[in-house]
Design an enzyme around this catalytic site. Structure first.
Site, PDB file in Angstrom:
ATOM      1  N   LYS A 164      47.386 -16.510  24.411  1.00 27.91           N
ATOM      2  CA  LYS A 164      48.806 -16.204  24.221  1.00 27.91           C
ATOM      3  C   LYS A 164      49.376 -17.155  23.168  1.00 27.91           C
ATOM      4  O   LYS A 164      49.268 -18.376  23.293  1.00 27.91           O
ATOM      5  CB  LYS A 164      49.573 -16.359  25.540  1.00 27.91           C
ATOM      6  CG  LYS A 164      49.366 -15.182  26.476  1.00 27.91           C
ATOM      7  CD  LYS A 164      50.061 -15.406  27.783  1.00 27.91           C
ATOM      8  CE  LYS A 164      51.244 -14.489  27.942  1.00 27.91           C
ATOM      9  NZ  LYS A 164      51.757 -14.521  29.345  1.00 27.91           N
ATOM     10  N   ILE A 165      49.948 -16.535  22.146  1.00 26.58           N
ATOM     11  CA  ILE A 165      50.489 -17.294  21.017  1.00 26.58           C
ATOM     12  C   ILE A 165      51.986 -16.987  20.940  1.00 26.58           C
ATOM     13  O   ILE A 165      52.382 -15.817  21.013  1.00 26.58           O
ATOM     14  CB  ILE A 165      49.809 -16.819  19.700  1.00 26.58           C
ATOM     15  CG1 ILE A 165      48.290 -17.083  19.753  1.00 26.58           C
ATOM     16  CG2 ILE A 165      50.451 -17.457  18.486  1.00 26.58           C
ATOM     17  CD1 ILE A 165      47.885 -18.526  19.586  1.00 26.58           C
TER      18      ILE A 165
END
Ligand code: G3P
Length: 214
Positions: A83-84
């Site tokens: 997750k960015i």
């Protein structure tokens, strides 16, 4: 449509994995903290159970730091998705991670324009937080509808995850909007499973069966 379970609670993950209704897991620092356990242990345990995408969050600020952190997180297993955050640094990191073959889930997306940029940068998934938009008086699902139409128009590779789900209706509306994935908290999966008319029907059948069985 795929369902991910939005939790770091291993018992809930096992329960729904064994029922065959979830395809993956999403976590975030809040969910890991809520489990009361250490990150590395939780992720290793989830990876033992779930043979599908497992999203874990990178928390660094700069693109370079996000890339380095993501490379380390990816070592937890073949199913790990990073997750960015939907930031300028996050988009730059997404582009580089995509080139390295590391899957990304661009998170904290609140508009179709953000989703479009994340897809352009090479995001594997974009997570649209419908509940948090609803909480602020917006119609969160409109963003899913718009993004779904845009991704279809241009046959884009990124998949939409409808996240921040608050009730079963969100899941149905996400399905109608063409969201590829809904990530659903265990309490909402419980609500999706149960129906009072199912319970009533079972009680009635049990009572009638007691009258007729030999
Ligand atoms: O995992 C991300 C998202 O689903 C969190 O939802 O309930 O904290 O808005 P919520």
């Amino acid at each position: 449509m795929e369902f991910y379970i939005d939790t770091a609670e291993i018992e809930a993950i096992k329960k729904y994995w064994d029922m065959g209704v979830i395809d993956g897991v999403t976590t975030n620092p809040t969910l890991i903290a809520r489990s009361g356990r250490v990150f590395s242990e939780v992720v290793a345990e989830i990876a033992e159970v779930v043979k599908g995408p497992i999203s874990v969050e990178a928390v660094s600020e700069t693109a370079e730091e996000l890339i380095e952190e993501s490379k380390k997180l990816a070592e937890y297993g073949e199913h790990i998705v990073i997750k960015i955050p939907m930031t300028e640094a996050g988009l730059k990191a997404t582009k580089e991670l995509s080139k390295l073959g590391i899957k990304t889930n661009v998170t904290l997306v609140f508009s179709a324009s953000q989703a479009l940029l994340a897809a352009k940068a090479g995001a594997t998934y974009v997570s649209i937080f419908v509940g948090r938009l609803d909480d602020k008086g917006h119609e969160g699902m409109d963003v899913v509808w718009e993004t779904s139409q845009i991704f279809q128009n241009f046959d884009m590779d990124s998949k939409i995850i409808t996240a921040s789900i608050r009730h079963p209706r969100h899941v149905i509306d996400a399905a109608k909007a063409g969201s590829h994935v809904a990530t659903v908290p265990p309490a909402i999966l419980d609500k999706m499973t149960a129906h009072p008319l199912t319970d009533d029907g079972l009680a009635r059948f049990a009572a009638d069966w007691a009258k007729v069985k030999a």
